[in-house]
Structures are given as C-alpha cells and as structure tokens.
Design a protein around this motif. Sequence first.
Motif, PDB file in Angstrom:
ATOM      1  N   LYS A  54       0.809  -1.224   0.000  1.00 44.04           N
ATOM      2  CA  LYS A  54       0.000   0.000   0.000  1.00 44.04           C
ATOM      3  C   LYS A  54       0.844   1.277   0.000  1.00 44.04           C
ATOM      4  O   LYS A  54       0.306   2.378  -0.084  1.00 44.04           O
ATOM      5  N   MET A  55       2.164   1.139   0.095  1.00 39.27           N
ATOM      6  CA  MET A  55       3.031   2.308   0.177  1.00 39.27           C
ATOM      7  C   MET A  55       3.034   3.102  -1.133  1.00 39.27           C
ATOM      8  O   MET A  55       2.980   2.519  -2.221  1.00 39.27           O
ATOM      9  N   ILE A  56       3.091   4.411  -1.028  1.00 43.02           N
ATOM     10  CA  ILE A  56       3.180   5.295  -2.193  1.00 43.02           C
ATOM     11  C   ILE A  56       4.530   5.083  -2.862  1.00 43.02           C
ATOM     12  O   ILE A  56       5.573   5.103  -2.203  1.00 43.02           O
ATOM     13  N   ARG A  57       4.521   4.917  -4.179  1.00 39.73           N
ATOM     14  CA  ARG A  57       5.772   4.645  -4.892  1.00 39.73           C
ATOM     15  C   ARG A  57       5.975   5.601  -6.058  1.00 39.73           C
ATOM     16  O   ARG A  57       6.417   5.215  -7.138  1.00 39.73           O
ATOM     17  N   LYS A  58       5.683   6.850  -5.850  1.00 39.49           N
ATOM     18  CA  LYS A  58       5.937   7.887  -6.851  1.00 39.49           C
ATOM     19  C   LYS A  58       6.037   9.227  -6.123  1.00 39.49           C
ATOM     20  O   LYS A  58       5.553   9.366  -4.991  1.00 39.49           O
ATOM     21  N   PRO A  59       6.659  10.211  -6.759  1.00 37.20           N
ATOM     22  CA  PRO A  59       6.746  11.533  -6.128  1.00 37.20           C
ATOM     23  C   PRO A  59       5.361  12.095  -5.802  1.00 37.20           C
ATOM     24  O   PRO A  59       4.388  11.840  -6.517  1.00 37.20           O
ATOM     25  N   ILE A  60       5.291  12.841  -4.728  1.00 39.19           N
ATOM     26  CA  ILE A  60       4.026  13.406  -4.256  1.00 39.19           C
ATOM     27  C   ILE A  60       3.993  14.896  -4.587  1.00 39.19           C
ATOM     28  O   ILE A  60       4.881  15.652  -4.178  1.00 39.19           O
ATOM     29  N   ASN A  61       2.994  15.320  -5.327  1.00 36.60           N
ATOM     30  CA  ASN A  61       2.854  16.734  -5.688  1.00 36.60           C
ATOM     31  C   ASN A  61       2.224  17.523  -4.540  1.00 36.60           C
ATOM     32  O   ASN A  61       1.192  17.120  -3.994  1.00 36.60           O
ATOM     33  N   VAL A  62       2.850  18.625  -4.181  1.00 38.14           N
ATOM     34  CA  VAL A  62       2.341  19.471  -3.102  1.00 38.14           C
ATOM     35  C   VAL A  62       2.478  20.945  -3.498  1.00 38.14           C
ATOM     36  O   VAL A  62       3.218  21.291  -4.425  1.00 38.14           O
ATOM     37  N   THR A  63       1.753  21.783  -2.760  1.00 37.98           N
ATOM     38  CA  THR A  63       1.864  23.235  -2.930  1.00 37.98           C
ATOM     39  C   THR A  63       2.200  23.849  -1.582  1.00 37.98           C
ATOM     40  O   THR A  63       1.511  23.588  -0.589  1.00 37.98           O
ATOM     41  N   VAL A  64       3.265  24.643  -1.553  1.00 34.94           N
ATOM     42  CA  VAL A  64       3.679  25.307  -0.321  1.00 34.94           C
ATOM     43  C   VAL A  64       2.956  26.655  -0.253  1.00 34.94           C
ATOM     44  O   VAL A  64       3.244  27.558  -1.035  1.00 34.94           O
ATOM     45  N   ASN A  65       2.018  26.758   0.668  1.00 34.24           N
ATOM     46  CA  ASN A  65       1.171  27.945   0.759  1.00 34.24           C
ATOM     47  C   ASN A  65       1.736  28.990   1.719  1.00 34.24           C
ATOM     48  O   ASN A  65       2.780  28.796   2.326  1.00 34.24           O
ATOM     49  N   LYS A  66       1.002  30.083   1.873  1.00 37.01           N
ATOM     50  CA  LYS A  66       1.531  31.211   2.635  1.00 37.01           C
ATOM     51  C   LYS A  66       1.654  30.894   4.128  1.00 37.01           C
ATOM     52  O   LYS A  66       0.880  30.108   4.685  1.00 37.01           O
ATOM     53  N   PRO A  67       2.625  31.508   4.792  1.00 40.47           N
ATOM     54  CA  PRO A  67       2.811  31.336   6.229  1.00 40.47           C
ATOM     55  C   PRO A  67       1.613  31.871   7.019  1.00 40.47           C
ATOM     56  O   PRO A  67       0.950  32.825   6.600  1.00 40.47           O
ATOM     57  N   GLU A  78      -1.577  11.688  -0.059  1.00 42.86           N
ATOM     58  CA  GLU A  78      -0.598  10.600   0.066  1.00 42.86           C
ATOM     59  C   GLU A  78       0.120  10.618   1.412  1.00 42.86           C
ATOM     60  O   GLU A  78       0.436   9.563   1.965  1.00 42.86           O
ATOM     61  N   VAL A  79       0.405  11.818   1.927  1.00 46.52           N
ATOM     62  CA  VAL A  79       1.106  11.908   3.213  1.00 46.52           C
ATOM     63  C   VAL A  79       0.267  11.253   4.311  1.00 46.52           C
ATOM     64  O   VAL A  79       0.792  10.551   5.184  1.00 46.52           O
ATOM     65  N   PHE A  80      -1.040  11.446   4.248  1.00 45.31           N
ATOM     66  CA  PHE A  80      -1.921  10.837   5.246  1.00 45.31           C
ATOM     67  C   PHE A  80      -1.961   9.317   5.095  1.00 45.31           C
ATOM     68  O   PHE A  80      -2.033   8.584   6.085  1.00 45.31           O
ATOM     69  N   ALA A  81      -1.882   8.832   3.853  1.00 48.19           N
ATOM     70  CA  ALA A  81      -1.855   7.388   3.616  1.00 48.19           C
ATOM     71  C   ALA A  81      -0.573   6.778   4.198  1.00 48.19           C
ATOM     72  O   ALA A  81      -0.596   5.688   4.794  1.00 48.19           O
ATOM     73  N   GLN A 130       4.957  25.327  -6.126  1.00 48.53           N
ATOM     74  CA  GLN A 130       4.756  23.909  -6.417  1.00 48.53           C
ATOM     75  C   GLN A 130       6.036  23.135  -6.082  1.00 48.53           C
ATOM     76  O   GLN A 130       7.147  23.590  -6.345  1.00 48.53           O
ATOM     77  N   ALA A 131       5.862  21.976  -5.481  1.00 51.07           N
ATOM     78  CA  ALA A 131       7.025  21.166  -5.116  1.00 51.07           C
ATOM     79  C   ALA A 131       6.653  19.691  -5.198  1.00 51.07           C
ATOM     80  O   ALA A 131       5.477  19.338  -5.359  1.00 51.07           O
ATOM     81  N   GLN A 132       7.653  18.849  -5.089  1.00 49.66           N
ATOM     82  CA  GLN A 132       7.428  17.406  -5.056  1.00 49.66           C
ATOM     83  C   GLN A 132       8.152  16.793  -3.865  1.00 49.66           C
ATOM     84  O   GLN A 132       9.290  17.147  -3.570  1.00 49.66           O
ATOM     85  N   ILE A 133       7.465  15.881  -3.201  1.00 51.13           N
ATOM     86  CA  ILE A 133       8.107  15.067  -2.170  1.00 51.13           C
ATOM     87  C   ILE A 133       8.617  13.807  -2.862  1.00 51.13           C
ATOM     88  O   ILE A 133       7.825  12.985  -3.324  1.00 51.13           O
ATOM     89  N   LYS A 134       9.926  13.696  -2.960  1.00 57.56           N
ATOM     90  CA  LYS A 134      10.535  12.547  -3.631  1.00 57.56           C
ATOM     91  C   LYS A 134      11.199  11.590  -2.651  1.00 57.56           C
ATOM     92  O   LYS A 134      11.363  10.412  -2.946  1.00 57.56           O
ATOM     93  N   GLN A 135      11.600  12.140  -1.505  1.00 56.24           N
ATOM     94  CA  GLN A 135      12.316  11.347  -0.505  1.00 56.24           C
ATOM     95  C   GLN A 135      11.752  11.623   0.882  1.00 56.24           C
ATOM     96  O   GLN A 135      11.269  12.723   1.153  1.00 56.24           O
ATOM     97  N   ILE A 136      11.838  10.630   1.726  1.00 52.72           N
ATOM     98  CA  ILE A 136      11.485  10.782   3.139  1.00 52.72           C
ATOM     99  C   ILE A 136      12.672  10.279   3.949  1.00 52.72           C
ATOM    100  O   ILE A 136      13.219   9.218   3.662  1.00 52.72           O
ATOM    101  N   HIS A 137      13.077  11.064   4.933  1.00 49.05           N
ATOM    102  CA  HIS A 137      14.283  10.759   5.696  1.00 49.05           C
ATOM    103  C   HIS A 137      13.955  10.326   7.127  1.00 49.05           C
ATOM    104  O   HIS A 137      13.151  10.969   7.806  1.00 49.05           O
TER     105      HIS A 137
END
Length: 249
Positions: free
Chosen positions: A108-121, A138-141, A206-213
């Motif tokens: 069930k793990m996500i196996r592709k980059p995750i598209n996100v938008t970095v919004n205002k502070p 995807e982050v919630f999954a 616009q950004a992508q989450i490609k890696q998790i550390h």
Amino acid sequence: MSISADAWAAALARGETPESFGIVLTTLWQTTPPELKEQYESFRKEVAEAAGEDCLYIYPYHALHCTVASLCKFTCKFGSDLAKDKSRQGEVVKAWQTAVDNAFSSPKMIRKPINVTVNKPQLPGTVGIIMIDNPDKEVFAIRDLLREACKDPVLQKYNVRTEIPETTHFPNIVHSSFARFIRAPKDEKKLRAAFASVAEKWKPIQAQIKQIHLTTETTPYMHMEKKSNVAKTYVLSELKEGNNSKELE
C-alpha cells in the motif's frame, strides 16, 4: 491569547545549541525548490522589520521541514532520557528503522513523487506554520501505514504511545513549522497585523516530495545539519515490496 515563551526556541535565538533526542520521519528538509528559499528569506526579513520587536523567533531556512511523523518526540520523557543516555540511542533508532522499513515495503506504500503546494505562512496561535497542500492525501496514507508500524513487535519494549501522554505523534495537517514566541509581544494585535500584511505577499510554490528521511533530532526543531543526522533515506520512486531504501553514509 496567553503567550508564554518557548524555552527551546529562546535558546536557539540566543545562538545556543541545546541537546535533544528525537526520531523523526521528515521531508522537504534542506531539499526544497530554490524559489522557496528566496521567498522565505525575504519573508523572514520583512516580518522581523514589520514586527518592530524580537518576540518571535523565526527559523533559519535550513530548519524548514515537513514532519511525516515524530516517531520519538524529543519533548517526551523517553526522548529526554535518551538525550542524556547516548548509549541507548542507537538501539532505539535501529528498532524504529526496522519498523519503518516494514511499513515502506507494504504493497500500500506510495511509490511515486508526491505533488504538493507550499502555501503562505500563518500565525494562528503560538506557532507559525506554513501549510502544505497535498490534494491526493498521500502523506496521510503514509501516516496510516506508520500507525500500523507502531504495533511492530520490535518496538514493544519502548512503550510506544500514540495517545496522550504520547511518545509518537502523527500530525493531522501537512505543514512546516517556522516560528515560535520567545516572549510575549508588547502589542499582540499589532504584531499579528504586521505578520498578516507581509504573509499576503506570499506566492504559492509547487514542489514534489521525492524522498522521506529517517532522522535523529539532536537539536530542537530540526536545527541541525542534515548529513550527520539522516539514518536512512527512502526514495519513493524506488521503493518495492521488500526493503529498497538508501542508507546514507
């Protein structure tokens, strides 16, 4: 609103490096798009000038990060104990690494980059946050899979708790913290108005989450160098059923 000083942030603002110990799964940490750095640095400077007082500690750019999960909170008693007893840190990191490996090898793990938008502070309470829009959740999954990982037998002797008082925390939003109060403002209304005025200029990125550390948080609020604190990096596009993570030297 009653505002009290954050002792950890106050120490960081004084240029100190307080010791801590936490274990965090994090992303968008020191690997964000170049335009985010440029915009954030400008925002940080403008807020400091507009506020007219130094009651709000704003993180340096390198400390921005999105927490997927705080596996061992540095603020919990167990984390505090580990900060004092370095001899046990390795075994706890290894146990969590095993549990996380199992979660990341799930079908069930996500196996592709995750598209996100970095919004205002925003400054909704006593902590400044940058909301990150994750439209496909995807982050919630991933967090759901990690909740299951908390039940892994390898973690049993560490008394993992996801209920208050919790040792492990799963945020209910996708965000980066970026500011904390180090003293109560002289004029809170004025401060918040100045903050909002500067934040309105923010342009979503616009950004992508490609890696998790998998990281050890040896300075509060991720104010440490990345290379020496990453135990393992999971590259989403390379994950397979079975462990396929990349360990950093």
